[in-house]
Write a protein that holds these residues in place. Structure first.
Motif, PDB file in Angstrom:
ATOM      1  N   ARG A  48      39.355  36.929  31.847  1.00  0.00           N
ATOM      2  CA  ARG A  48      38.553  36.485  33.149  1.00  0.00           C
ATOM      3  C   ARG A  48      39.486  35.583  33.957  1.00  0.00           C
ATOM      4  O   ARG A  48      39.213  35.155  34.950  1.00  0.00           O
ATOM      5  CB  ARG A  48      37.071  36.103  32.729  1.00  0.00           C
ATOM      6  CG  ARG A  48      36.504  37.241  32.085  1.00  0.00           C
ATOM      7  CD  ARG A  48      34.906  36.978  32.171  1.00  0.00           C
ATOM      8  NE  ARG A  48      34.522  37.213  33.383  1.00  0.00           N
ATOM      9  CZ  ARG A  48      33.043  37.046  33.516  1.00  0.00           C
ATOM     10  NH1 ARG A  48      32.069  36.909  32.962  1.00  0.00           N
ATOM     11  NH2 ARG A  48      32.745  37.330  35.016  1.00  0.00           N
ATOM     12  N   ARG A 150      31.009  39.724  39.642  1.00  0.00           N
ATOM     13  CA  ARG A 150      30.839  41.228  39.195  1.00  0.00           C
ATOM     14  C   ARG A 150      29.390  41.535  39.686  1.00  0.00           C
ATOM     15  O   ARG A 150      28.631  42.218  38.835  1.00  0.00           O
ATOM     16  CB  ARG A 150      30.972  41.360  37.663  1.00  0.00           C
ATOM     17  CG  ARG A 150      32.397  40.984  37.357  1.00  0.00           C
ATOM     18  CD  ARG A 150      32.427  40.804  35.833  1.00  0.00           C
ATOM     19  NE  ARG A 150      33.731  40.295  35.133  1.00  0.00           N
ATOM     20  CZ  ARG A 150      34.150  41.091  34.144  1.00  0.00           C
ATOM     21  NH1 ARG A 150      33.525  42.065  33.590  1.00  0.00           N
ATOM     22  NH2 ARG A 150      35.573  40.589  33.642  1.00  0.00           N
ATOM     23  N   ASN A 151      29.232  41.242  40.820  1.00  0.00           N
ATOM     24  CA  ASN A 151      27.770  41.456  41.138  1.00  0.00           C
ATOM     25  C   ASN A 151      27.339  42.361  42.362  1.00  0.00           C
ATOM     26  O   ASN A 151      26.150  42.710  42.828  1.00  0.00           O
ATOM     27  CB  ASN A 151      26.908  40.164  41.296  1.00  0.00           C
ATOM     28  CG  ASN A 151      25.618  40.177  41.846  1.00  0.00           C
ATOM     29  OD1 ASN A 151      24.830  40.536  40.992  1.00  0.00           O
ATOM     30  ND2 ASN A 151      25.013  39.258  42.803  1.00  0.00           N
ATOM     31  N   GLN A 182      34.989  41.478  41.882  1.00  0.00           N
ATOM     32  CA  GLN A 182      34.206  42.716  41.692  1.00  0.00           C
ATOM     33  C   GLN A 182      35.063  43.789  41.184  1.00  0.00           C
ATOM     34  O   GLN A 182      36.322  43.744  41.404  1.00  0.00           O
ATOM     35  CB  GLN A 182      33.708  43.130  43.038  1.00  0.00           C
ATOM     36  CG  GLN A 182      33.195  44.583  43.297  1.00  0.00           C
ATOM     37  CD  GLN A 182      31.785  44.468  42.262  1.00  0.00           C
ATOM     38  OE1 GLN A 182      31.154  43.560  42.150  1.00  0.00           O
ATOM     39  NE2 GLN A 182      31.575  45.631  41.621  1.00  0.00           N
ATOM     40  N   HIS A 183      34.276  44.771  40.176  1.00  0.00           N
ATOM     41  CA  HIS A 183      35.227  45.808  39.867  1.00  0.00           C
ATOM     42  C   HIS A 183      35.699  46.415  40.871  1.00  0.00           C
ATOM     43  O   HIS A 183      34.917  46.718  41.787  1.00  0.00           O
ATOM     44  CB  HIS A 183      34.268  46.502  38.866  1.00  0.00           C
ATOM     45  CG  HIS A 183      33.347  45.767  37.954  1.00  0.00           C
ATOM     46  ND1 HIS A 183      33.962  45.293  36.792  1.00  0.00           N
ATOM     47  CD2 HIS A 183      32.211  45.364  38.016  1.00  0.00           C
ATOM     48  CE1 HIS A 183      33.003  44.499  36.084  1.00  0.00           C
ATOM     49  NE2 HIS A 183      32.035  44.797  36.808  1.00  0.00           N
ATOM     50  N   GLY A 198      29.612  50.934  38.926  1.00  0.00           N
ATOM     51  CA  GLY A 198      29.915  49.365  39.203  1.00  0.00           C
ATOM     52  C   GLY A 198      31.368  49.131  39.775  1.00  0.00           C
ATOM     53  O   GLY A 198      31.740  47.847  40.192  1.00  0.00           O
ATOM     54  N   TYR A 199      32.149  50.029  40.179  1.00  0.00           N
ATOM     55  CA  TYR A 199      33.320  49.983  41.038  1.00  0.00           C
ATOM     56  C   TYR A 199      33.227  50.276  42.401  1.00  0.00           C
ATOM     57  O   TYR A 199      32.732  51.078  42.613  1.00  0.00           O
ATOM     58  CB  TYR A 199      34.296  51.123  40.375  1.00  0.00           C
ATOM     59  CG  TYR A 199      34.752  50.582  38.805  1.00  0.00           C
ATOM     60  CD1 TYR A 199      35.959  49.875  38.675  1.00  0.00           C
ATOM     61  CD2 TYR A 199      34.382  51.539  37.725  1.00  0.00           C
ATOM     62  CE1 TYR A 199      36.301  49.679  37.234  1.00  0.00           C
ATOM     63  CE2 TYR A 199      34.695  51.166  36.606  1.00  0.00           C
ATOM     64  CZ  TYR A 199      35.931  50.397  36.372  1.00  0.00           C
ATOM     65  OH  TYR A 199      36.079  50.411  34.888  1.00  0.00           O
ATOM     66  N   ASN A 223      42.920  39.274  38.481  1.00  0.00           N
ATOM     67  CA  ASN A 223      42.150  39.963  37.733  1.00  0.00           C
ATOM     68  C   ASN A 223      42.160  41.329  37.506  1.00  0.00           C
ATOM     69  O   ASN A 223      41.485  42.243  37.414  1.00  0.00           O
ATOM     70  CB  ASN A 223      40.845  39.450  37.939  1.00  0.00           C
ATOM     71  CG  ASN A 223      40.501  38.035  37.648  1.00  0.00           C
ATOM     72  OD1 ASN A 223      40.432  37.660  36.548  1.00  0.00           O
ATOM     73  ND2 ASN A 223      39.876  37.494  38.789  1.00  0.00           N
ATOM     74  N   GLU A 258      39.159  44.726  29.705  1.00  0.00           N
ATOM     75  CA  GLU A 258      38.176  44.579  30.873  1.00  0.00           C
ATOM     76  C   GLU A 258      38.672  45.205  31.940  1.00  0.00           C
ATOM     77  O   GLU A 258      39.892  45.381  32.346  1.00  0.00           O
ATOM     78  CB  GLU A 258      37.822  43.153  30.892  1.00  0.00           C
ATOM     79  CG  GLU A 258      37.148  42.550  29.687  1.00  0.00           C
ATOM     80  CD  GLU A 258      36.477  41.329  29.819  1.00  0.00           C
ATOM     81  OE1 GLU A 258      36.026  41.096  31.198  1.00  0.00           O
ATOM     82  OE2 GLU A 258      36.001  40.313  29.101  1.00  0.00           O
ATOM     83  N   SER A 259      37.623  45.343  32.879  1.00  0.00           N
ATOM     84  CA  SER A 259      38.068  46.272  34.173  1.00  0.00           C
ATOM     85  C   SER A 259      38.858  45.650  35.324  1.00  0.00           C
ATOM     86  O   SER A 259      39.433  44.410  35.020  1.00  0.00           O
ATOM     87  CB  SER A 259      36.747  46.203  35.061  1.00  0.00           C
ATOM     88  OG  SER A 259      36.383  45.117  35.421  1.00  0.00           O
ATOM     89  N   ARG A 261      39.791  44.274  38.724  1.00  0.00           N
ATOM     90  CA  ARG A 261      38.772  43.545  39.738  1.00  0.00           C
ATOM     91  C   ARG A 261      39.817  43.074  40.855  1.00  0.00           C
ATOM     92  O   ARG A 261      40.852  42.573  40.556  1.00  0.00           O
ATOM     93  CB  ARG A 261      38.214  42.357  38.927  1.00  0.00           C
ATOM     94  CG  ARG A 261      37.090  42.677  38.037  1.00  0.00           C
ATOM     95  CD  ARG A 261      36.993  41.986  36.719  1.00  0.00           C
ATOM     96  NE  ARG A 261      37.748  42.062  35.744  1.00  0.00           N
ATOM     97  CZ  ARG A 261      38.537  41.326  34.952  1.00  0.00           C
ATOM     98  NH1 ARG A 261      38.351  39.948  35.241  1.00  0.00           N
ATOM     99  NH2 ARG A 261      39.478  41.518  34.227  1.00  0.00           N
TER     100      ARG A 261
END
Length: 269
Positions: A48, A150-151, A182-183, A198-199, A223, A258-259, A261
């Motif tokens: 992160r 991530r929202n 954000q993803h 989520g993407y 990220n 992790e994604s 981003r």
């Protein structure tokens, strides 16, 4: 008279010579290294990049910062001590009267976390955020920085993305920043699919934010994750830390990490 005059001059000189509260340029790094942090949270620092991310998004120790949807407080653990006694952190969490049992539980756990460590969190102001209501994030022009991590897909799912952007624009002063992580979906992907996966596609999201009056000031690849194809069954939650599918393809998802981003910094003109 003369002695009084000299005394007054000396007093004035002392006032002028007294330095203002020093700005701690290592505040973020110190907060990240703090022993107050949750072990499971610190394990994610490598994915992160909190210090680099917050610096890029416009963090300043003296700022009024609004963190929208802080969840379990991953970034709150860093922001709260970093601005302590200098700026102000406002955590815009789920409203107190949220109908969802999940929202009630997460809000309650967050409040308990803050109450358990007043030496870290007693200056954090928690507000119940209802998108689109009057002064939803605070008085107009009262904040320097609005952050959300991530929202954006959740706001889309709730139908409040446009309202959130208006709320963020209203609470920020002119020149204030909006920071978004954000993803990221591949370019040209259907934004509607992001409600479930989520993407979201970066170009599309930038368009939505700029339509609310903001201007994209900069983007960062801090990220980014080229291993993430963003097409996993069950969406981004197939990846760590969620690992939605349990042992099924666990090694594969752990190897991805992790994604991927996007990290975006917008400014209110």
């Amino acid at each position: 008279m003369k002695a009084g005059f000299i005394c007054s001059l000396a007093l004035a000189a002392a006032v002028v010579a007294t330095p203002a509260a020093a700005h701690d340029h290592d505040a973020l790094a110190k907060a990240v290294a703090g022993d107050h942090r949750t072990e499971a949270f610190t394990a994610r620092d490598g994915a992160r990049h909190p210090v680099e991310t917050l610096r890029f998004l416009g963090f300043d120790q003296n700022h009024v910062i609004v963190e929208v949807s802080p969840g379990g407080g991953w970034y709150t653990e860093i922001l709260a001590p970093a601005v302590r006694d200098h700026g102000k952190l406002i955590a815009a969490h789920f409203p107190e009267d949220a109908e969802s049992a999940y929202m009630q539980r997460v809000r309650g756990e967050f409040l308990a976390k803050l109450a358990a460590a007043p030496e870290v969190y007693d200056q954090v102001e928690v507000i119940g955020y209802k998108a689109g209501t009057d002064n939803a994030l605070g008085a107009p022009g009262s904040a320097d920085l609005v952050l959300t991590f991530r929202n954006m897909h959740s706001l889309m799912r709730q139908g409040t993305l446009e309202a959130f952007l208006a709320d963020a624009y209203a609470v920020l002063r002119s020149g204030g920043k909006l920071g978004i992580v954000q993803h990221r979906a591949p370019a040209g992907a259907d934004p509607e699919a992001g409600k479930d996966s989520g993407y979201l596609p970066q170009d599309w999201l930038v368009e939505q934010v700029e339509a609310a009056g903001f201007k994209l000031e900069a983007s960062s690849e801090i990220n980014a994750n080229a291993k993430d194809t963003a097409d996993h069954p069950g969406g981004v939650w197939a990846l760590p830390p969620s690992l939605r599918h349990g042992e099924e393809n666990r090694d594969k998802y752990l190897a991805i990490g992790e994604s991927d981003r996007m990290t975006l910094r917008f400014v209110k003109p």
